[in-house]
Design a protein around this motif. Structure first.
Motif, PDB file in Angstrom:
ATOM      1  N   ILE A   3     -16.155   5.094   1.776  1.00  0.00           N
ATOM      2  CA  ILE A   3     -16.428   6.521   1.645  1.00  0.00           C
ATOM      3  C   ILE A   3     -17.782   6.674   0.961  1.00  0.00           C
ATOM      4  N   ASN A   6     -18.133  11.069  -2.019  1.00  0.00           N
ATOM      5  CA  ASN A   6     -16.910  11.510  -2.680  1.00  0.00           C
ATOM      6  C   ASN A   6     -17.305  12.514  -3.745  1.00  0.00           C
ATOM      7  N   LEU A  40      -6.286   3.772  -0.926  1.00  0.00           N
ATOM      8  CA  LEU A  40      -7.284   4.838  -0.970  1.00  0.00           C
ATOM      9  C   LEU A  40      -6.567   6.153  -0.688  1.00  0.00           C
ATOM     10  N   LYS A  42      -6.751  10.331  -0.292  1.00  0.00           N
ATOM     11  CA  LYS A  42      -7.532  11.547  -0.063  1.00  0.00           C
ATOM     12  C   LYS A  42      -6.739  12.715  -0.621  1.00  0.00           C
ATOM     13  N   ASN A  43      -7.296  13.416  -1.601  1.00  0.00           N
ATOM     14  CA  ASN A  43      -6.607  14.556  -2.172  1.00  0.00           C
ATOM     15  C   ASN A  43      -6.595  15.724  -1.192  1.00  0.00           C
ATOM     16  N   LEU A  44      -5.443  16.367  -1.093  1.00  0.00           N
ATOM     17  CA  LEU A  44      -5.261  17.521  -0.216  1.00  0.00           C
ATOM     18  C   LEU A  44      -5.186  18.820  -1.000  1.00  0.00           C
ATOM     19  N   GLY A  78      -1.968  14.117  -2.620  1.00  0.00           N
ATOM     20  CA  GLY A  78      -2.872  13.461  -1.693  1.00  0.00           C
ATOM     21  C   GLY A  78      -2.135  12.639  -0.654  1.00  0.00           C
ATOM     22  N   GLU A  79      -2.907  12.060   0.234  1.00  0.00           N
ATOM     23  CA  GLU A  79      -2.364  11.222   1.298  1.00  0.00           C
ATOM     24  C   GLU A  79      -3.067   9.872   1.285  1.00  0.00           C
ATOM     25  N   ILE A  81      -4.834   7.101   2.885  1.00  0.00           N
ATOM     26  CA  ILE A  81      -5.530   6.977   4.169  1.00  0.00           C
ATOM     27  C   ILE A  81      -5.946   5.538   4.469  1.00  0.00           C
ATOM     28  N   THR A  90      -0.133   3.552   4.861  1.00  0.00           N
ATOM     29  CA  THR A  90      -0.995   4.659   5.276  1.00  0.00           C
ATOM     30  C   THR A  90      -0.134   5.827   5.741  1.00  0.00           C
ATOM     31  N   GLU A 102     -12.278  14.292  -4.515  1.00  0.00           N
ATOM     32  CA  GLU A 102     -11.800  14.273  -3.140  1.00  0.00           C
ATOM     33  C   GLU A 102     -11.048  12.994  -2.809  1.00  0.00           C
ATOM     34  N   TYR A 103     -11.504  11.858  -3.311  1.00  0.00           N
ATOM     35  CA  TYR A 103     -10.896  10.555  -3.011  1.00  0.00           C
ATOM     36  C   TYR A 103     -10.783   9.757  -4.300  1.00  0.00           C
TER      37      TYR A 103
END
Length: 336
Positions: A3, A6, A40, A42-44, A78-79, A81, A90, A102-103
């Motif tokens: 990434i 970020n 890793l 990723k914030n939602l 988050g998810e 990824i 994942t 964000e990450y």
């Protein structure tokens, strides 16, 4: 997965008084490659909460202060990824305290898998997260709520306060809420069905307004504000009343010591129980809370509102909005 960009929100300076936008800065930096055992994320969604104001002060407290020139922290959903950890494949949805970015990379020790429900993910930052749990703990564990109690709630339209109102109504109590606008008053009365509402911004005399709304006194006061609200409530508490002290937002931006209520002797005269609490010390009850709250939600007995800002760059504005009362319900930031 590398990434390159970020975005994070850092604390640029420690505020004095009410924070402003100069206390924050948007920083962009890359995220490193994963090592074995890492994921890793990723914030939602991320949460902003009034307690974060206290962490901006460099002082000893129940949680360490935020560091300057480093990402702030807070609850986030988050998810995963990318994963090099078999326990978190994942696509896994997780909660963490790694908001304001964000990450991020984790070795899974600071992550919690979201329970499998049909409820929207962001509910685990609100009604099924810390605010909902705070309301439930404060009423059931601290205030020892009983059917028929007369309950007064300050900051009653916020994420915690609105949940307190609904739980108390479900338990067969008379409920009065204090809010800062007519729109919020209508929300409490028309949607949450509270028995009476006080608009503290328009009431000519706050103490008299609360007294009129609570003609039989107060058995339980759920304290979110402090100041004049606490002083008025102390005068109206019934014998052996209980006060659950969740927060005192009235003092969060003070630059000098604030005088306490002049009537603290009421605690003795009326044999009151007044107890502060931090919800994280009661987290062993979280499974019980989720089971009960999920049932109420499925039965249509509990509702909630969200005020949503979009984009990581809007997080400071969302946080600052907490202190001017622009939110109804949970204040959230949806990350792009």
């Amino acid at each position: 997965m590398f990434i390159e960009k970020n975005c994070e929100i850092h604390l640029a300076r420690r505020p004095e008084g009410v924070p402003d936008s100069t206390c924050f800065k948007l920083v962009s930096q890359p995220v490193a490659e994963l090592k074995d055992g890492e994921v890793l994320v990723k914030n939602l969604w991320m949460s902003v909460d009034p307690y974060m104001r206290g962490r901006m002060i460099d002082r000893k407290s129940y949680v360490p202060p935020f560091a300057l020139d480093a990402p702030l922290e807070g609850a986030a959903i988050g998810e995963v990824i990318e994963s090099r950890n078999p326990s978190l494949p994942t696509g896994s949805k997780v909660s963490s305290m790694k908001g304001w970015r964000e990450y991020f990379i984790s070795d899974d020790k600071d992550l919690q898998l979201l329970p499998q429900t049909e409820i929207d993910d962001q509910a685990f930052l609100g009604i099924l997260g810390m605010p909902g749990m705070t309301a439930w703990v404060g009423l059931t564990q601290i205030a020892e709520l009983k059917k028929g109690d007369r309950v007064f709630v300050s900051a009653a339209s916020g994420a915690v306060g609105s949940t307190v109102c609904q739980i108390a109504k479900l338990k067969g109590c008379y409920v009065v809420g204090s809010v800062g606008s007519d729109d919020k008053a209508r929300y409490l009365q028309e949607e949450l069905k509270v028995d009476a509402v006080v608009n503290y911004k328009t009431a000519p005399d706050l103490a008299n307004a609360i007294a009129e709304a609570c003609p039989e006194g107060i058995d339980v006061y759920f304290e979110n504000v402090g100041g004049q609200h606490l002083e008025a409530a102390l005068n109206l508490m019934n014998d052996h009343g209980r006060i659950a002290v969740c927060g005192m937002i009235d003092q969060y931006n003070s630059t000098a010591p604030v005088p306490g209520p002049a009537n603290l002797s009421q605690i003795i005269v009326k044999k009151l129980k007044m107890q502060g609490f931090i919800v994280f010390e009661h987290w062993e009850h979280y499974p019980e809370f989720v089971q009960q709250m999920s049932h109420w939600i499925q039965e249509g007995d509990i509702s909630w509102k969200e005020t949503v800002f979009e984009g990581i760059e809007q997080a400071p504005e969302a946080f600052l909005g907490l202190f001017s009362g622009i939110n109804t319900g949970k204040m959230l930031v949806k990350l792009n």
